[in-house]
Write an enzyme that holds these catalytic residues in place. Sequence first.
Site, PDB file in Angstrom:
ATOM      1  N   LYS A  77       0.864  -1.179   0.000  1.00 45.16           N
ATOM      2  CA  LYS A  77       0.000   0.000   0.000  1.00 45.16           C
ATOM      3  C   LYS A  77       0.899   1.228   0.000  1.00 45.16           C
ATOM      4  O   LYS A  77       1.500   1.579   1.009  1.00 45.16           O
ATOM      5  CB  LYS A  77      -0.893   0.051   1.244  1.00 45.16           C
ATOM      6  CG  LYS A  77      -1.901   1.196   1.135  1.00 45.16           C
ATOM      7  CD  LYS A  77      -2.343   1.763   2.475  1.00 45.16           C
ATOM      8  CE  LYS A  77      -1.500   2.896   2.952  1.00 45.16           C
ATOM      9  NZ  LYS A  77      -1.484   4.115   2.116  1.00 45.16           N
ATOM     10  N   GLU A 100      10.576   1.562   9.996  1.00 44.61           N
ATOM     11  CA  GLU A 100      11.477   2.701   9.759  1.00 44.61           C
ATOM     12  C   GLU A 100      10.676   3.940  10.097  1.00 44.61           C
ATOM     13  O   GLU A 100       9.813   4.353   9.317  1.00 44.61           O
ATOM     14  CB  GLU A 100      11.892   2.750   8.285  1.00 44.61           C
ATOM     15  CG  GLU A 100      12.779   1.613   7.853  1.00 44.61           C
ATOM     16  CD  GLU A 100      14.194   1.724   8.394  1.00 44.61           C
ATOM     17  OE1 GLU A 100      14.523   2.738   9.050  1.00 44.61           O
ATOM     18  OE2 GLU A 100      14.962   0.784   8.161  1.00 44.61           O
ATOM     19  N   CYS A 121      13.512  11.468   6.737  1.00 41.02           N
ATOM     20  CA  CYS A 121      13.624  11.141   8.155  1.00 41.02           C
ATOM     21  C   CYS A 121      15.066  11.208   8.627  1.00 41.02           C
ATOM     22  O   CYS A 121      15.331  11.103   9.825  1.00 41.02           O
ATOM     23  CB  CYS A 121      13.009   9.784   8.436  1.00 41.02           C
ATOM     24  SG  CYS A 121      13.575   8.541   7.296  1.00 41.02           S
ATOM     25  N   GLU A 135       9.939  16.663  14.537  1.00 40.41           N
ATOM     26  CA  GLU A 135      10.561  16.431  13.242  1.00 40.41           C
ATOM     27  C   GLU A 135      10.063  17.550  12.324  1.00 40.41           C
ATOM     28  O   GLU A 135       8.870  17.634  12.040  1.00 40.41           O
ATOM     29  CB  GLU A 135      10.133  15.046  12.740  1.00 40.41           C
ATOM     30  CG  GLU A 135      11.030  14.505  11.673  1.00 40.41           C
ATOM     31  CD  GLU A 135      10.688  13.056  11.316  1.00 40.41           C
ATOM     32  OE1 GLU A 135       9.575  12.594  11.628  1.00 40.41           O
ATOM     33  OE2 GLU A 135      11.537  12.410  10.699  1.00 40.41           O
TER      34      GLU A 135
HETATM   35  P1  ADP Z   1       3.767  10.786   6.708  1.00 37.07           P
HETATM   36  O1  ADP Z   1       3.744  11.857   7.730  1.00 37.07           O
HETATM   37  O2  ADP Z   1       5.064  10.541   6.040  1.00 37.07           O
HETATM   38  O3  ADP Z   1       2.604  10.840   5.744  1.00 37.07           O
HETATM   39  P2  ADP Z   1       2.425   8.548   7.877  1.00 37.07           P
HETATM   40  O4  ADP Z   1       2.931   7.661   8.949  1.00 37.07           O
HETATM   41  O5  ADP Z   1       1.179   9.322   8.130  1.00 37.07           O
HETATM   42  O6  ADP Z   1       3.643   9.479   7.550  1.00 37.07           O
HETATM   43  O7  ADP Z   1       2.192   7.741   6.533  1.00 37.07           O
HETATM   44  C1  ADP Z   1       3.066   6.744   6.050  1.00 37.07           C
HETATM   45  C2  ADP Z   1       2.238   5.683   5.369  1.00 37.07           C
HETATM   46  O8  ADP Z   1       1.346   5.141   6.329  1.00 37.07           O
HETATM   47  C3  ADP Z   1       1.358   6.180   4.219  1.00 37.07           C
HETATM   48  O9  ADP Z   1       1.288   5.167   3.233  1.00 37.07           O
HETATM   49  C4  ADP Z   1       0.015   6.358   4.886  1.00 37.07           C
HETATM   50  O10 ADP Z   1      -1.061   6.262   3.980  1.00 37.07           O
HETATM   51  C5  ADP Z   1       0.023   5.175   5.828  1.00 37.07           C
HETATM   52  N1  ADP Z   1      -0.909   5.284   6.958  1.00 37.07           N
HETATM   53  C6  ADP Z   1      -1.268   6.382   7.640  1.00 37.07           C
HETATM   54  N2  ADP Z   1      -2.151   6.061   8.609  1.00 37.07           N
HETATM   55  C7  ADP Z   1      -2.329   4.714   8.546  1.00 37.07           C
HETATM   56  C8  ADP Z   1      -3.107   3.763   9.280  1.00 37.07           C
HETATM   57  N3  ADP Z   1      -3.862   4.120  10.306  1.00 37.07           N
HETATM   58  N4  ADP Z   1      -3.044   2.462   8.916  1.00 37.07           N
HETATM   59  C9  ADP Z   1      -2.261   2.083   7.892  1.00 37.07           C
HETATM   60  N5  ADP Z   1      -1.504   2.915   7.168  1.00 37.07           N
HETATM   61  C10 ADP Z   1      -1.533   4.223   7.486  1.00 37.07           C
END
Ligand code: ADP
Length: 488
Positions: free
Chosen positions: A181, A257, A291, A389
């Site tokens: 995903k 990560e 990061c 961050e």
């Molecule tokens: P960033 O701030 O880099 O967007 P996130 O941790 O929000 O960091 O997102 C990183 C990945 O995790 C993306 O693919 C996002 O769609 C996914 N993501 C965010 N929330 C969820 C969740 N509750 N469950 C699964 N994947 C998630």
Amino acid sequence: MPTLANTDLLRAQLYIDGQWVAADCGKTFAVTNPADGTKIIDIADGGAVETRRAIAAAETAFDSWRKVTAKERSATLKRWYQLIIEHREDLAQLMTAEQGKPLAESRGEVNYGAAFVEWFAEEGRRIYGDTIDANDPNQRIITRKQPVGVVAAITPWNFPIAMITRKVAPALAAGCTIVLKPAKETPLCALALAALGEAAGIPPGVFSVVTGSRASEIGAELTGNPSVRKLTFTGSTAIGKTLLAQCAETIKKTSMELGGNAPFIVFDDADLDEAVRGAMASKYRNAGQTCVCANRILVQESVYEAFAQKLVQAVAELKVGNGADDGVTIGPLINRAALDKVSSIVNCAVENGAEVLIGREGSRGAEENYYYPTVLANVNEAMDICHEEIFGPVAPLLTFHTEEEAIRIANATPYGLAAYFYARDIGRVSRVSEALDYGIVGVNEGIISTEVAPFGGMKESGIGREGSKYGIEDYLEIKYVCLGGVNR
Ligand code: ADP
């Protein structure tokens, strides 16, 4: 819309079990260009049902993919690598369009991302077990390493190719199958990689991609489905904690990560010009959205003025604009929320006494997400900017007096991903690199990412390592076989 030599790389459907399909409900969501807010394309908005189907296909495909010889799997990965390199320019155009980074950086990322595929094509052929002398003369003990099974991968938008190949390549090389995903902001590179993988001969179901705007719905399926044996995630620490908790129910293996708060320390024996070059590379790459970007720049008092002056001069030469335009070195931030967050962190620091040496105000046109590269002086540890961050092109400068103080400040964070320092004294180099509680330490070096070295964090920055000989271990189980009755 980017102009591609091979328009076949612009995909708008889910890739499940070797088929390009719409979401069951027919829903789509828009992928936009962060430089101007224009829509690039509407793509399939998958959810839990499509994810479940991809996992089922991965489970079926695992039975045969695990039995393919390492040599054959390696050959498939090498073909994939070749195709990624052949289509570098198209992939770079797609990346700049959906992510915003300057084209030169996008081309660099395609090379870097492809390097993981090449590397793990090679490492996949060097998975070894052991023979162990048993205590009982009637026994022989052997170990073998086997693929963990179906893997789920969730990736972020800041490196739309490299964060995927780091996970997919070792998984496939080890004999696992994988469901990805990608971030909803940058799904086009992920789908283009899948199209090239299909052309390279990766069999149906071995690598599926589910794009979607409902991350938590897809995430719940990936983490809750008992057929998935491992989750590999790159993203924020907050979401990483949620996913870890969700994986606990079915005791999945995990690689995480997560976020960082990288210190960049300049000691009084540093080569200041080199330190400025390193700081520029570490801080302003991808407009500060990595990061491992320097998050706090600590400068020893006696060289502080000179360093700050040189840094400001270098920052003044950066060119902000659409990453697709010639000469641009700082593209837009990924979206308006990111811009607002960076503005608020900087404003808060300034209200508390930080001084803007250059930058601060970005363009705030209706659809524009630019933040001008900024350097802040008079920053101190009490400010939020030292604990959050930043994920933007902002360099906060702090001073310190002694080596011990620098180490204390550097380690005063729950994060432990990357740290950098500049010094020439050999004793200091050894002492400081050992004392920093970080998984990656750059000494007189601002760019530390490479497929040949283990990338990963300590503390709340993560679990596991990606790249290098260690990167494939996370996709392998060790099985111990005890052979008894040898002398009967
Ligand atoms: P960033 O701030 O880099 O967007 P996130 O941790 O929000 O960091 O997102 C990183 C990945 O995790 C993306 O693919 C996002 O769609 C996914 N993501 C965010 N929330 C969820 C969740 N509750 N469950 C699964 N994947 C998630």
